[in-house]
Design a protein around this motif. Structure first.
Motif, PDB file in Angstrom:
ATOM      1  N   HIS A  55       8.620  -7.100  -0.445  1.00 17.01           N
ATOM      2  CA  HIS A  55       9.874  -6.549  -1.029  1.00 17.01           C
ATOM      3  C   HIS A  55      11.054  -6.592  -0.360  1.00 17.01           C
ATOM      4  O   HIS A  55      12.004  -6.884  -0.941  1.00 17.01           O
ATOM      5  CB  HIS A  55       9.464  -4.998  -1.427  1.00 17.01           C
ATOM      6  N   CYS A  65       7.638  -2.873  -4.934  1.00 11.37           N
ATOM      7  CA  CYS A  65       7.393  -1.634  -4.498  1.00 11.37           C
ATOM      8  C   CYS A  65       6.454  -0.739  -5.257  1.00 11.37           C
ATOM      9  O   CYS A  65       5.460  -0.115  -4.766  1.00 11.37           O
ATOM     10  CB  CYS A  65       8.779  -1.027  -4.394  1.00 11.37           C
ATOM     11  N   MET A 119      12.745   1.825  -3.730  1.00  9.76           N
ATOM     12  CA  MET A 119      11.584   2.595  -3.202  1.00  9.76           C
ATOM     13  C   MET A 119      11.562   3.800  -4.073  1.00  9.76           C
ATOM     14  O   MET A 119      10.606   4.473  -4.401  1.00  9.76           O
ATOM     15  CB  MET A 119      10.990   2.506  -1.720  1.00  9.76           C
ATOM     16  N   LEU A 152       5.138  -4.765   0.753  1.00  8.94           N
ATOM     17  CA  LEU A 152       6.264  -4.044   1.082  1.00  8.94           C
ATOM     18  C   LEU A 152       6.957  -4.931   1.982  1.00  8.94           C
ATOM     19  O   LEU A 152       8.192  -5.115   1.825  1.00  8.94           O
ATOM     20  CB  LEU A 152       5.981  -2.809   1.915  1.00  8.94           C
TER      21      LEU A 152
END
Length: 308
Positions: free
Chosen positions: A206, A47, A275, A203
């Motif tokens: 993630h 993140c 996040m 992302l």
């Protein structure tokens, strides 16, 4: 007064950011029990890397309109502006970036142009990545969902400089600004889109690091596409701070072929928490960069925009 308003905005946004963490802690702590610390730590690092990559995407556009700063200073401006996501409405980061850019001699219209274009780049790349993920997620999806790829291709056309100029001009008219938007060339747009695409891949990593422990059969490409799609839905629901609620619902829907609703919801809750934690860390890093560079906040009135 302007300085007081700026720091007041940061204080309000930071307060809402903190509330977003505290108000969801019970649900998040429950979801965290199903994950290993290695997955959580790796996801948080991803993140934070994605934030930095997104800042580079923004910087690529802003350099084209005359914001000539170092990478560290661009990071400071971008990271501080991101807390605006937690104020209802999708425009606050754009306005914050425009105000910070004025400190470096960039006029408000040029700064607004750059921030709007950077936002459009993020939206377009999320749609493209999300469409590819949808096709990969659903068996025989190309035949049933060919229109999704067509929509993504149509959105990609928005990044053609001539088309994008008209889109920004429309945004100026909607906001009742009489100025002429600055021109941003194809090279800057291509660089920004490349950085933005990389951001969605990071992302996706993630989200995949978390979901693979909840639903081991989920692949990286599917999760990346689903996450990009969910972000786009959250962005379009402008009344929700940082797309709260809408993003989670969209992620559950997009991951239906590879994860149960409970698994997808656990991912959504932990992902939002991580996040948000990355945004908190980014805010601290942005403030630290400003504290270490006392000359960074001085206006650079002598800087001139590049030709074209």
């Amino acid at each position: 007064m302007r300085t007081a308003l700026r720091w007041g905005f940061l204080a309000v946004a930071a307060g809402l950011l903190g509330w977003a963490v505290v108000s969801n802690w019970d649900q998040v702590s429950t979801a965290l029990r199903d994950l290993t610390w290695g997955a959580i730590a790796g996801s948080l690092v991803a993140c934070m890397i994605a934030l930095g990559v997104n800042a580079m995407s923004w910087r690529a556009v802003m350099r084209a309109i005359g914001l000539d700063t170092t990478v560290a200073e661009a990071m400071r401006v971008f990271l501080l502006s991101q807390v605006g996501k937690y104020v209802p409405g999708s425009v606050w980061p754009v306005l914050a970036q425009a105000e910070f850019a004025r400190d470096h001699g960039v006029s408000r219209p040029r700064a607004m142009t750059g921030s709007i274009v950077a936002m459009v780049v993020g939206v377009v790349t999320s749609a493209v990545v999300g469409a590819v993920g949808l096709v990969l997620a659903v068996p025989d999806a190309l035949a049933a969902y060919w229109w999704v790829l067509a929509v993504a291709a149509a959105l990609a056309v928005v990044l053609v400089p001539a088309v994008l100029k008209r889109v920004v001009a429309l945004a100026f008219r909607v906001t009742r600004r009489a100025e002429e938007p600055a021109h941003i060339g194809g090279r800057a747009l291509l660089a920004s889109a490349a950085w933005s695409t990389l951001m969605w891949v990071v992302l996706g990593v993630h989200a995949w690091l978390l979901l693979r422990e909840l639903a081991p059969g989920a692949g990286l490409a599917v999760v990346t596409g689903a996450f990009a799609f969910a972000w786009l839905v959250g962005f379009l629901v402008v009344v929700a701070p940082a797309g709260a609620g809408a993003r989670e619902w969209a992620l559950v829907l997009a991951l239906a072929p590879v994860a149960t609703p409970a698994q997808a919801l656990s991912l959504a809750l932990v992902s939002r928490f991580l996040m948000t934690a990355a945004d908190v860390a980014g805010l601290g890093i942005g403030i630290a960069i400003g504290a270490r560079r006392p000359d960074a906040a001085r206006p650079r009135r002598g800087s001139a925009p590049p030709p074209g």
